[in-house]
Scaffold this active site. Structure first.
Site, mmCIF file in Angstrom:
data_model
loop_
_atom_site.group_PDB
_atom_site.id
_atom_site.type_symbol
_atom_site.label_atom_id
_atom_site.label_comp_id
_atom_site.label_asym_id
_atom_site.label_seq_id
_atom_site.Cartn_x
_atom_site.Cartn_y
_atom_site.Cartn_z
ATOM 1 N N ARG A 1 0.845 -1.189 0.000
ATOM 2 C CA ARG A 1 0.000 0.000 0.000
ATOM 3 C C ARG A 1 0.884 1.244 0.000
ATOM 4 O O ARG A 1 1.968 1.246 0.587
ATOM 5 C CB ARG A 1 -0.870 0.046 1.256
ATOM 6 N N HIS B 1 -1.038 0.806 -9.609
ATOM 7 C CA HIS B 1 -1.762 -0.015 -8.631
ATOM 8 C C HIS B 1 -2.482 -1.166 -9.340
ATOM 9 O O HIS B 1 -3.688 -1.352 -9.179
ATOM 10 C CB HIS B 1 -2.746 0.838 -7.809
HETATM 11 P P1 NDP Z 1 -2.434 -11.080 4.693
HETATM 12 O O1 NDP Z 1 -3.362 -10.492 5.682
HETATM 13 O O2 NDP Z 1 -2.601 -12.518 4.312
HETATM 14 O O3 NDP Z 1 -0.922 -10.921 5.201
HETATM 15 C C1 NDP Z 1 -0.420 -9.770 5.800
HETATM 16 C C2 NDP Z 1 0.989 -10.055 6.280
HETATM 17 O O4 NDP Z 1 1.553 -8.848 6.803
HETATM 18 C C3 NDP Z 1 1.038 -11.098 7.407
HETATM 19 O O5 NDP Z 1 2.159 -11.932 7.250
HETATM 20 C C4 NDP Z 1 1.204 -10.223 8.650
HETATM 21 O O6 NDP Z 1 1.878 -10.848 9.728
HETATM 22 C C5 NDP Z 1 2.074 -9.112 8.095
HETATM 23 N N1 NDP Z 1 1.981 -7.927 8.944
HETATM 24 C C6 NDP Z 1 0.887 -7.180 9.221
HETATM 25 N N2 NDP Z 1 1.203 -6.188 10.087
HETATM 26 C C7 NDP Z 1 2.512 -6.334 10.364
HETATM 27 C C8 NDP Z 1 3.420 -5.647 11.200
HETATM 28 N N3 NDP Z 1 3.035 -4.594 11.950
HETATM 29 N N4 NDP Z 1 4.694 -6.067 11.254
HETATM 30 C C9 NDP Z 1 5.105 -7.138 10.528
HETATM 31 N N5 NDP Z 1 4.287 -7.851 9.700
HETATM 32 C C10 NDP Z 1 3.009 -7.445 9.626
HETATM 33 O O7 NDP Z 1 -2.499 -10.157 3.408
HETATM 34 P P2 NDP Z 1 -2.201 -10.540 1.883
HETATM 35 O O8 NDP Z 1 -0.909 -11.243 1.823
HETATM 36 O O9 NDP Z 1 -3.376 -11.180 1.276
HETATM 37 O O10 NDP Z 1 -2.093 -9.060 1.248
HETATM 38 C C11 NDP Z 1 -1.129 -8.158 1.699
HETATM 39 C C12 NDP Z 1 -1.427 -6.767 1.204
HETATM 40 O O11 NDP Z 1 -1.147 -6.662 -0.186
HETATM 41 C C13 NDP Z 1 -2.886 -6.313 1.298
HETATM 42 O O12 NDP Z 1 -3.211 -5.903 2.599
HETATM 43 C C14 NDP Z 1 -2.923 -5.166 0.314
HETATM 44 O O13 NDP Z 1 -2.612 -3.972 0.960
HETATM 45 C C15 NDP Z 1 -1.825 -5.514 -0.671
HETATM 46 N N6 NDP Z 1 -2.349 -5.804 -2.008
HETATM 47 C C16 NDP Z 1 -1.962 -5.024 -3.048
HETATM 48 C C17 NDP Z 1 -2.391 -5.280 -4.323
HETATM 49 C C18 NDP Z 1 -1.915 -4.505 -5.478
HETATM 50 O O14 NDP Z 1 -2.422 -4.686 -6.586
HETATM 51 N N7 NDP Z 1 -0.937 -3.643 -5.306
HETATM 52 C C19 NDP Z 1 -3.323 -6.391 -4.595
HETATM 53 C C20 NDP Z 1 -3.651 -7.158 -3.434
HETATM 54 C C21 NDP Z 1 -3.188 -6.858 -2.187
HETATM 55 P P3 NDP Z 1 1.260 -12.158 10.450
HETATM 56 O O15 NDP Z 1 1.415 -13.276 9.438
HETATM 57 O O16 NDP Z 1 2.115 -12.347 11.635
HETATM 58 O O17 NDP Z 1 -0.171 -11.838 10.753
HETATM 59 C C1 OXD Z 2 -6.179 -5.218 -3.223
HETATM 60 C C2 OXD Z 2 -5.674 -4.266 -4.229
HETATM 61 O O1 OXD Z 2 -6.168 -4.912 -2.036
HETATM 62 O O2 OXD Z 2 -5.933 -4.468 -5.430
HETATM 63 O O3 OXD Z 2 -6.593 -6.322 -3.626
HETATM 64 O O4 OXD Z 2 -5.010 -3.307 -3.859
#
Ligand code: NDP
Ligand code: OXD
Length: 315
Positions: free
Chosen positions: A230, A278
């Protein structure tokens, strides 16, 4: 059987609406703002960046479905009804993200930008190419997307590590967690891939002091940043400063604090920056409407929803 509402801003709802109608012709599908009808009929809301306060106006909403994997565009509404918020977890979306990560890690690893510049000069010159096995890639965020990207990178031969909030054990991937594990993770990382969610603790985490901890004297020949998580995670001015002073040798950015990226941003023209709009893992209604309808069928069959976020941690 209650109505399904589609309420989006910043993206075109047409393909979502058509796909819902095609896959669930028996259902009452409402489109905000023009075809909402009686708000009391709506039981499921499928949203992308809904205007704050909107969801509170549906008194019988039972679940909110984010049309993406991220949910910050929903949780930033201070008036959210206290119902489950479900995010997308789907192989289509996961594969798209892993493609993006592999593409950009390889682009930096294989010096593609250098060869692009040489091409413009009609210069035939080969640079030393270290093996992937000598390059350390670090993935911030080991969730659904981070784990898959890490394992794809591992298959490509990179030395892969990951960092998460809570401890993880993954085959052939070194793992670090929490604030205490961050420094060691960064010190061994040459190509940093960020797939974190936007939450209060992750806001602005990608800043100059963090970039300075990355390993610059490794086989990759410098430190690189790839952020597809993000925009709220990154400080654009610090990325520009780091590209200018060599702290970063290159950056691939798919997300920005302000989207679309303003025309005045120096990132648009920076020779070491690669910008995408994005779309690292776009949500494709052709794949994802079926995913949401499956979830609705679960609720209606009395089964629990899957991939409900923990509002306490914000993802
Ligand atoms: P998940 O919820 O499956 O995973 C999030 C990960 O981030 C987990 O491993 C979590 O740790 C870790 N995390 C969260 N907070 C912290 C912190 N404070 N310190 C360290 N690690 C942290 O999400 P996804 O993998 O499905 O997606 C990740 C992100 O990708 C989405 O939230 C979105 O913002 C972004 N995204 C972007 C897209 C794009 O097109 N650019 C498309 C889709 C998603 P833990 O495992 O310990 O909970
Ligand atoms: C998502 C994105 O969160 O596209 O899936 O950013």
């Amino acid at each position: 059987m209650g109505a399904i509402l589609i309420a989006v801003t910043g993206i075109d709802p047409k393909a979502w609406h058509e796909r819902f109608r095609a896959l669930a012709p028996q259902r009452d599908i409402r489109l905000w703002p023009e075809r909402v009808g009686n708000a009391a009929d709506v039981t499921y809301a499928c949203v992308w960046q809904p205007p704050p306060g909107l969801l509170a106006s549906f008194p019988h909403v039972r679940a909110i479905f984010s049309l993406g994997a991220g949910v910050d565009h929903v949780t930033n509404d201070p008036h959210l009804p206290p119902v489950p918020i479900v995010r997308i977890v789907d192989p289509d979306l996961t594969m798209r993200m892993s493609e993006y990560v592999a593409l950009h890690v390889l682009m930096h690893h294989r010096r593609q930008r250098v060869y692009d510049a040489q091409r413009r000069q009609r210069r035939w010159h080969e640079h030393d190419q270290p093996p992937a096995s000598s390059v350390a890639v670090g993935v911030m965020g080991l969730g659904v997307l981070g784990c898959d990207a890490a394992s794809v990178l591992r298959r490509l031969g990179f030395r892969v590590a990951g960092w998460s909030r809570t401890p993880k054990t993954l085959p052939d991937i070194e793992t670090f967690h929490g604030a205490d594990g961050l420094e060691a993770f960064l010190r061994r990382t040459e190509i940093l891939v960020c797939l974190l969610p936007a939450t209060a603790p992750t806001a602005g985490i990608l800043e100059l002091q963090l970039f300075r901890k990355l390993k610059r004297d490794g086989a990759a020949g410098g430190a690189y940043l790839i952020n597809a998580g993000r925009g709220a995670l990154q400080v654009d001015a610090d990325i520009v400063a780091a590209l200018e002073d060599g702290t970063l040798a290159g950056a691939t950015l798919d997300v920005f604090p302000i989207e679309p990226l303003p025309a005045t941003s120096p990132l648009w023209t920076h020779p070491k920056a690669t910008i995408t709009p994005h779309n690292a893992a776009m949500s494709d209604p052709r794949a994802l409407v079926a995913n949401i309808l499956r979830q609705i069928e679960r609720v209606e069959a009395g089964l629990p929803l899957e991939h409900v976020i923990d509002r306490g941690v914000g993802y």
